[in-house]
Design a protein around this motif. Structure first.
Motif, PDB file in Angstrom:
ATOM      1  N   THR A 139     115.515  77.074  13.984  1.00 48.50           N
ATOM      2  CA  THR A 139     115.619  78.340  13.240  1.00 48.50           C
ATOM      3  C   THR A 139     117.033  78.924  13.353  1.00 48.50           C
ATOM      4  OG1 THR A 139     113.331  78.683  13.843  1.00 48.50           O
ATOM      5  CG2 THR A 139     114.462  80.546  12.855  1.00 48.50           C
ATOM      6  N   GLN A 140     117.565  78.948  14.590  1.00 51.41           N
ATOM      7  CA  GLN A 140     118.910  79.520  14.781  1.00 51.41           C
ATOM      8  C   GLN A 140     119.967  78.749  14.001  1.00 51.41           C
ATOM      9  OE1 GLN A 140     120.164  82.264  15.968  1.00 51.41           O
ATOM     10  NE2 GLN A 140     118.021  82.855  16.276  1.00 51.41           N
ATOM     11  N   LEU A 141     119.817  77.430  14.067  1.00 52.00           N
ATOM     12  CA  LEU A 141     120.761  76.550  13.375  1.00 52.00           C
ATOM     13  C   LEU A 141     120.720  76.802  11.868  1.00 52.00           C
ATOM     14  CD1 LEU A 141     122.354  74.309  14.848  1.00 52.00           C
ATOM     15  CD2 LEU A 141     120.857  72.674  13.681  1.00 52.00           C
ATOM     16  N   LYS A 142     119.461  76.963  11.393  1.00 50.08           N
ATOM     17  CA  LYS A 142     119.262  77.208   9.961  1.00 50.08           C
ATOM     18  C   LYS A 142     119.907  78.526   9.543  1.00 50.08           C
ATOM     19  CE  LYS A 142     117.229  74.443   7.226  1.00 50.08           C
ATOM     20  NZ  LYS A 142     118.160  73.662   6.447  1.00 50.08           N
ATOM     21  N   LYS A 143     119.726  79.536  10.409  1.00 58.01           N
ATOM     22  CA  LYS A 143     120.281  80.854  10.105  1.00 58.01           C
ATOM     23  C   LYS A 143     121.802  80.748   9.955  1.00 58.01           C
ATOM     24  CE  LYS A 143     120.346  85.616  11.726  1.00 58.01           C
ATOM     25  NZ  LYS A 143     121.739  85.730  11.348  1.00 58.01           N
ATOM     26  N   ILE A 144     122.393  80.025  10.921  1.00 60.61           N
ATOM     27  CA  ILE A 144     123.858  79.853  10.855  1.00 60.61           C
ATOM     28  C   ILE A 144     124.242  79.134   9.563  1.00 60.61           C
ATOM     29  CG2 ILE A 144     125.829  78.682  11.953  1.00 60.61           C
ATOM     30  CD1 ILE A 144     124.317  79.208  14.654  1.00 60.61           C
ATOM     31  N   GLN A 145     123.390  78.108   9.238  1.00 59.51           N
ATOM     32  CA  GLN A 145     123.676  77.330   8.020  1.00 59.51           C
ATOM     33  C   GLN A 145     123.574  78.212   6.769  1.00 59.51           C
ATOM     34  OE1 GLN A 145     121.276  73.754   7.801  1.00 59.51           O
ATOM     35  NE2 GLN A 145     121.654  73.620   5.596  1.00 59.51           N
ATOM     36  N   PHE A 146     122.507  79.056   6.725  1.00 61.76           N
ATOM     37  CA  PHE A 146     122.334  79.957   5.574  1.00 61.76           C
ATOM     38  C   PHE A 146     123.504  80.930   5.472  1.00 61.76           C
ATOM     39  CE2 PHE A 146     117.478  79.444   5.719  1.00 61.76           C
ATOM     40  CZ  PHE A 146     117.519  78.471   4.742  1.00 61.76           C
ATOM     41  N   ASP A 147     123.834  81.516   6.657  1.00 59.19           N
ATOM     42  CA  ASP A 147     124.937  82.491   6.664  1.00 59.19           C
ATOM     43  C   ASP A 147     126.224  81.850   6.155  1.00 59.19           C
ATOM     44  OD1 ASP A 147     123.234  84.320   7.594  1.00 59.19           O
ATOM     45  OD2 ASP A 147     123.980  84.361   9.665  1.00 59.19           O
ATOM     46  N   LEU A 148     126.426  80.606   6.617  1.00 58.37           N
ATOM     47  CA  LEU A 148     127.631  79.888   6.219  1.00 58.37           C
ATOM     48  C   LEU A 148     127.643  79.626   4.720  1.00 58.37           C
ATOM     49  CD1 LEU A 148     129.755  78.882   8.246  1.00 58.37           C
ATOM     50  CD2 LEU A 148     128.946  76.575   7.760  1.00 58.37           C
ATOM     51  N   GLU A 149     126.443  79.215   4.220  1.00 58.74           N
ATOM     52  CA  GLU A 149     126.359  78.944   2.774  1.00 58.74           C
ATOM     53  C   GLU A 149     126.628  80.212   1.974  1.00 58.74           C
ATOM     54  OE1 GLU A 149     123.317  75.197   2.999  1.00 58.74           O
ATOM     55  OE2 GLU A 149     122.558  77.078   2.180  1.00 58.74           O
ATOM     56  N   ASN A 150     126.031  81.346   2.471  1.00 57.33           N
ATOM     57  CA  ASN A 150     126.254  82.631   1.769  1.00 57.33           C
ATOM     58  C   ASN A 150     127.725  83.005   1.784  1.00 57.33           C
ATOM     59  OD1 ASN A 150     123.687  82.986   1.039  1.00 57.33           O
ATOM     60  ND2 ASN A 150     123.104  84.272   2.779  1.00 57.33           N
ATOM     61  N   SER A 151     128.338  82.818   2.984  1.00 53.67           N
ATOM     62  CA  SER A 151     129.761  83.176   3.091  1.00 53.67           C
ATOM     63  C   SER A 151     130.598  82.314   2.150  1.00 53.67           C
ATOM     64  CB  SER A 151     130.294  82.970   4.497  1.00 53.67           C
ATOM     65  OG  SER A 151     129.497  83.643   5.389  1.00 53.67           O
ATOM     66  N   LEU A 152     130.230  81.032   2.081  1.00 55.30           N
ATOM     67  CA  LEU A 152     130.992  80.135   1.200  1.00 55.30           C
ATOM     68  C   LEU A 152     130.836  80.563  -0.266  1.00 55.30           C
ATOM     69  CD1 LEU A 152     130.433  76.619   2.782  1.00 55.30           C
ATOM     70  CD2 LEU A 152     132.570  77.884   2.586  1.00 55.30           C
ATOM     71  N   GLU A 153     129.570  80.970  -0.595  1.00 54.52           N
ATOM     72  CA  GLU A 153     129.316  81.426  -1.972  1.00 54.52           C
ATOM     73  C   GLU A 153     130.133  82.676  -2.268  1.00 54.52           C
ATOM     74  OE1 GLU A 153     125.193  82.297  -3.585  1.00 54.52           O
ATOM     75  OE2 GLU A 153     125.093  80.205  -2.900  1.00 54.52           O
ATOM     76  N   GLU A 154     130.115  83.617  -1.279  1.00 47.95           N
ATOM     77  CA  GLU A 154     130.903  84.861  -1.454  1.00 47.95           C
ATOM     78  C   GLU A 154     132.381  84.531  -1.608  1.00 47.95           C
ATOM     79  OE1 GLU A 154     130.262  87.838   1.569  1.00 47.95           O
ATOM     80  OE2 GLU A 154     128.114  87.772   1.112  1.00 47.95           O
ATOM     81  N   LEU A 155     132.822  83.576  -0.764  1.00 43.66           N
ATOM     82  CA  LEU A 155     134.241  83.182  -0.835  1.00 43.66           C
ATOM     83  C   LEU A 155     134.592  82.613  -2.204  1.00 43.66           C
ATOM     84  CD1 LEU A 155     135.160  81.523   2.547  1.00 43.66           C
ATOM     85  CD2 LEU A 155     136.339  83.377   1.411  1.00 43.66           C
ATOM     86  N   ASP A 156     133.634  81.793  -2.728  1.00 44.03           N
ATOM     87  CA  ASP A 156     133.851  81.208  -4.060  1.00 44.03           C
ATOM     88  C   ASP A 156     133.970  82.297  -5.107  1.00 44.03           C
ATOM     89  OD1 ASP A 156     133.972  78.669  -3.356  1.00 44.03           O
ATOM     90  OD2 ASP A 156     131.966  78.074  -4.032  1.00 44.03           O
ATOM     91  N   THR A 157     133.047  83.301  -5.036  1.00 36.98           N
ATOM     92  CA  THR A 157     133.071  84.396  -6.011  1.00 36.98           C
ATOM     93  C   THR A 157     134.375  85.170  -5.881  1.00 36.98           C
ATOM     94  OG1 THR A 157     130.750  84.584  -5.436  1.00 36.98           O
ATOM     95  CG2 THR A 157     131.613  86.256  -6.927  1.00 36.98           C
ATOM     96  N   LYS A 158     134.752  85.445  -4.606  1.00 36.62           N
ATOM     97  CA  LYS A 158     135.998  86.197  -4.363  1.00 36.62           C
ATOM     98  C   LYS A 158     137.202  85.436  -4.915  1.00 36.62           C
ATOM     99  CE  LYS A 158     136.101  90.142  -2.305  1.00 36.62           C
ATOM    100  NZ  LYS A 158     134.756  90.490  -2.043  1.00 36.62           N
ATOM    101  N   ARG A 159     137.193  84.101  -4.657  1.00 32.55           N
ATOM    102  CA  ARG A 159     138.309  83.295  -5.118  1.00 32.55           C
ATOM    103  C   ARG A 159     138.401  83.316  -6.649  1.00 32.55           C
ATOM    104  NH1 ARG A 159     137.304  77.577  -4.331  1.00 32.55           N
ATOM    105  NH2 ARG A 159     136.409  77.964  -6.337  1.00 32.55           N
ATOM    106  N   ASP A 160     137.194  83.249  -7.303  1.00 32.78           N
ATOM    107  CA  ASP A 160     137.175  83.300  -8.775  1.00 32.78           C
ATOM    108  C   ASP A 160     137.712  84.634  -9.263  1.00 32.78           C
ATOM    109  OD1 ASP A 160     136.149  80.832  -8.757  1.00 32.78           O
ATOM    110  OD2 ASP A 160     134.096  81.406  -9.283  1.00 32.78           O
TER     111      ASP A 160
END
Ligand SMILES: Nc1nc2c(ncn2[C@@H]2O[C@H](COP(=O)(O)O[C@H]3[C@@H](O)[C@H](n4cnc5c(=O)[nH]c(N)nc54)O[C@@H]3COP(=O)(O)O)[C@@H](O)[C@H]2O)c(=O)[nH]1
Length: 592
Positions: A139-160
Motif C-alpha cells: 500500500t505504501q509503495l503504491k501511494k508513493i507510486q500514485f503520488d509520483l504519477e500525479n506529480s509527473l502529470e502535474e509537471l507535464d501540465t505545467k511544462r505545457d
C-alpha cells in the motif's frame, strides 16, 4: 511443489508452521474451491481479520470479505479482495502456471494493495489440488507510486503551460514573436523547396497609443482582442497571425502563387475594420496600416523579411488612402534614418536644441497684430535647422511629443511674458497641442502653474488641436476640452476642413475658433468649390458664434477674398514666415 494435502493438514503445527508463522509476508494454501488449507499469522491478522490461524481453514475469501463488509457498511465504494482472489486463483489453476498479481481491497475500512505470487499446488502424482500463495502489503509503495504519477502529470501540465506562455501572447493567445519567427523560418524553408512566395504582413493599429492614453489600457486591451478575433475570421488555417507586442501584429501568408493576390488578400482583410469597434463605454472607428515584404524578393530569411515589412508599414502610415504598402529598398534607408533621428532627438532634449519660432497672426485689413503661433524648430549641431514636419510625426509615434510640447509651452509662454514685461503687446500666443497631452494626468496642474509663474493670463493663451485628433474620439475630446475651458484657455480647431467633423459634435465641443486649413486657401478665389467651402466655414463660425482664422495665406487676392467674406484674422507668408524671437519683437513693435 508436490505436497500431499493430508500431509499439510497434519503437519500444520509442525515444522512448516514454525518456519512461516512469524514471517511478515502472508502465506497460504487453498484447495481447488479456494478454501484455506493453511494460512499464516500475517494473512490472518492483516487481511482476513481471522480470530486465529485455524479460523480460515475450510473457509474461502468471500466469507471474510462479507464479514468485513458488514463491519464497514458506511463505506459505499467497497472493494472486496474476495472476488479478485478467487478469479486469480482460478487463472493459476486453469493455466497451470505460477503468476504474479496486484490485488487490492478494503481491509479494516482502508484500501490495501497486495503484491501476490500464486502457483498451482500438486499432489504427488502431479495433479493440481489447489494453489499456494504469498502476499506482501505494498500500500505504501503504491501511494508513493500514485503520488509520483500525479506529480509527473502535474509537471507535464505545467511544462505545457510554460511552453505555451513562452510562445504565445498572454492577452490574445496568439503566437508571439518567438513562435512567429520560428513559423516564418519554416515557411521560408517550404517555399524554397516548392519554389513559391511567402508574404509577411506587418500590421499596426493607427493612433492606438492615443486610445490607450485617452481611454485607458482596459479599452486598448478590448480593442486588441476584438481586432484579433476579426482578423482570425478572415484567415486561412495555413497562415499564421501573431502579435509581436503593443499594437503590432504580423501575418505569414504561405503558398502564394501570384504576387497580385497579396493586395486582394489585404483589401479583403481590411474590410474587418469597416464596422465600428464597440467597447463597454465607447464606439470607436479603427484603421490599420499594413506593410508587406515578400520572400524571396525582399529578404531571404525571417529577420530580413520582418524588418522590411516593418519599414513598409511606416510608409503605409504616410499614405492617405490605401493604408498598405509593399517594401522597396528606399524604405530601408528611411527606416535607418528614423532610428538615427530618434536617437538624435533623445539627445536633443538633453542639449536643449529645440527653439521656438513665432508666426504672426494679423487683421486682414489693418495688418495689426492679433496674435502669434508658436512653432518649434530643431537646431541640430550637424544637420542644421530641422523643420517640424520631419520630427513631429516621429515625436508623436514615440511619445516624445509630450515632453517636446511642454518645452515649447514653457519657452513660448516665458518669451510672451518677457515681451509683456518690456512694455510690448504680443496680444495672444497659440500653441500646438496633441490630445495625448491632455490625457496626461498632471497636464492641467502643469499649465496652471506655468501661467502663474510667468504671470501670463489664461485668456492670453490659445491651444491649437487638429480636427483629426479631436474628431478621432469626440466624446473624450469634449471632456478634456471642458477642463481647459474651466481654466479660461481658449481652443482653436487646427487644419479645419480636413478631418471630417461631425456637425453634431462641433456644436457640443467647447471650442472658440476654427482655423481654415491651408489646402482650401491655396486656390481661392479661382477655384469655385474651394471658395464655396471657405465661405461655408466662415458662415458656420458666424452661426456657431466661433471666431475664424485662415492659415497659409500667401497672396493679396486670397487675403481680399477672406476679408470680403468676413474672415479678418489671417496667418500666412503674405505677412510673415515663422520668425525668431528677435524678428518677432520687431514685428510686434511695427504692428501694434
Ligand atoms: N505638436 C506640435 N506641432 C507643431 C509644433 N510646431 C509646429 N508643429 C506642426 O508641425 C507642422 C509644420 O509646422 P511648420 O513647419 O512650422 O509650418 C507652419 C508654418 O510655417 C506653415 N505656414 C504658415 N503659413 C504658411 C504659408 O503661407 N504658406 C506655407 N506654405 N506654409 C505656411 O504652416 C505651419 C503651421 O501650421 P498650423 O500649425 O496648422 O497652423 C504643422 O502641422 C504644425 O502644426 C509644436 O511645437 N508642437
Amino acid at each position: 511443489m508436490a505436497f500431499e494435502l493430508m500431509d499439510l493438514k497434519q503437519n500444520n503445527s509442525s515444522l512448516l508452521n514454525l518456519l512461516t508463522q512469524h514471517l511478515p509476508d502472508m502465506l497460504w494454501v487453498k484447495d481447488l474451491e479456494g478454501k484455506y488449507i493453511y494460512a499464516n499469522k500475517a494473512i490472518c491478522n492483516d487481511l482476513l481479520m481471522a480470530k486465529d490461524t485455524q479460523e480460515p481453514i475450510g473457509k474461502g475469501d468471500i466469507f471474510f470479505a462479507l464479514r468485513e463488509r458488514e463491519a464497514h457498511k458506511e463505506i459505499a465504494d467497497w472493494h472486496t479482495f474476495g472476488e479478485l482472489c478467487f478469479n486469480s486463483d482460478q487463472l493459476v489453476i486453469d493455466s497451470n502456471k505460477a503468476m504474479k498479481f496486484e490485488e487490492y481491497g478494503n481491509v479494516k475500512g482502508k484500501l490495501m494493495y497486495l503484491e501476490v505470487y500464486k502457483a498451482p499446488f500438486y499432489d504427488k502424482d502431479g495433479n493440481i489440488i489447489g494453489t499456494v500463495g504469498a502476499g506482501r502489503d505494498i500500500t505504501q509503495l503504491k501511494k508513493i507510486q500514485f503520488d509520483l504519477e500525479n506529480s509527473l502529470e502535474e509537471l507535464d501540465t505545467k511544462r505545457d503551460q510554460l511552453e505555451f506562455q513562452a510562445n504565445h501572447d498572454a492577452l490574445t493567445g496568439l503566437p508571439n514573436r518567438v513562435l512567429f519567427m520560428d513559423r516564418l523560418t519554416q515557411a521560408i524553408k517550404l517555399a524554397k523547396r516548392e519554389k513559391q512566395h511567402v508574404a509577411v504582413l506587418f500590421l499596426d493599429i493607427d493612433d492606438f497609443k492615443k486610445i490607450n492614453d485617452s481611454l485607458g489600457h482596459h479599452v486598448g486591451d478590448e480593442i486588441l482582442i476584438e481586432v484579433t478575433q476579426r482578423m482570425l475570421l478572415k484567415m486561412r488555417k495555413s497562415d499564421t497571425l501573431a502579435r509581436l507586442g503593443g499594437d503590432e501584429f504580423c501575418i505569414i501568408i504561405n503558398n502564394i502563387k501570384d504576387i497580385d493576390d497579396v493586395s486582394k488578400i489585404i483589401e479583403n482583410g481590411m474590410e474587418v475594420f469597416r464596422d465600428p469597434f464597440i467597447t463597454q463605454e465607447h464606439t470607436l472607428y479603427i484603421s490599420i496600416s499594413v506593410g508587406v515584404s515578400l520572400y524571396p524578393n525582399d529578404g531571404k530569411d525571417a529577420i530580413a523579411l520582418l524588418k522590411n515589412s516593418d519599414a513598409a508599414m511606416y510608409k503605409a502610415k504616410q499614405n492617405t488612402r490605401d493604408r498598405y504598402s509593399f517594401y522597396d529598398e528606399e524604405m530601408t534607408k528611411k527606416a535607418y534614418e528614423r532610428i538615427f533621428l530618434e536617437t538624435e532627438m533623445r539627445k536633443a532634449f538633453e542639449k536643449d536644441e529645440f527653439v521656438v519660432y513665432f508666426q504672426p497672426q494679423v487683421h486682414a485689413k489693418t495688418k495689426i497684430l492679433t496674435g502669434m503661433e508658436a512653432l518649434v524648430r530643431w537646431q541640430h549641431p550637424d544637420m542644421g535647422f530641422i523643420y517640424p514636419d520631419r520630427f513631429i510625426p516621429l515625436a508623436e509615434s514615440t511619445g516624445m511629443i509630450i515632453k517636446l510640447d511642454r518645452i515649447v509651452m514653457k519657452k513660448a509662454i516665458s518669451q510672451f511674458s518677457r515681451w509683456k514685461k518690456s512694455g510690448l503687446e504680443p496680444k495672444k500666443v497659440s500653441i500646438n497641442l496633441t490630445m495625448t497631452q491632455l490625457a496626461e494626468g498632471d497636464f492641467y496642474k502643469f499649465i496652471k502653474e506655468l501661467l502663474e509663474y510667468e504671470n501670463v493670463s489664461a485668456s492670453e493663451v490659445e491651444f491649437e488641436i487638429t480636427e483629426r485628433e479631436i474628431m478621432g474620439n469626440p466624446d473624450a475630446s469634449i471632456k478634456a476640452l471642458e477642463k481647459l475651458n474651466e481654466l479660461g484657455i481658449s481652443v482653436a480647431i487646427d487644419d479645419f476642413g480636413t478631418g471630417y467633423s461631425s456637425l453634431t459634435y462641433l456644436k457640443r465641443l467647447p471650442i472658440n475658433k476654427l482655423k481654415i486649413d491651408k489646402s482650401f486657401i491655396d486656390n481661392i478665389p479661382k477655384d469655385l468649390s474651394d471658395s464655396a467651402i471657405v465661405k461655408t466655414i466662415i458662415n458656420l463660425c458666424e452661426n456657431l458664434e466661433l471666431q475664424v482664422i485662415a492659415e497659409g495665406v500667401e497672396e493679396e487676392n486670397q487675403n481680399d477674398f477672406l476679408f470680403e467674406n468676413n474672415c479678418e484674422d489671417i496667418q500666412g507668408f503674405l505677412f510673415s514666415h515663422p520668425i525668431n524671437v528677435k524678428d518677432m519683437e520687431e514685428f510686434i513693435k511695427k504692428h501694434t
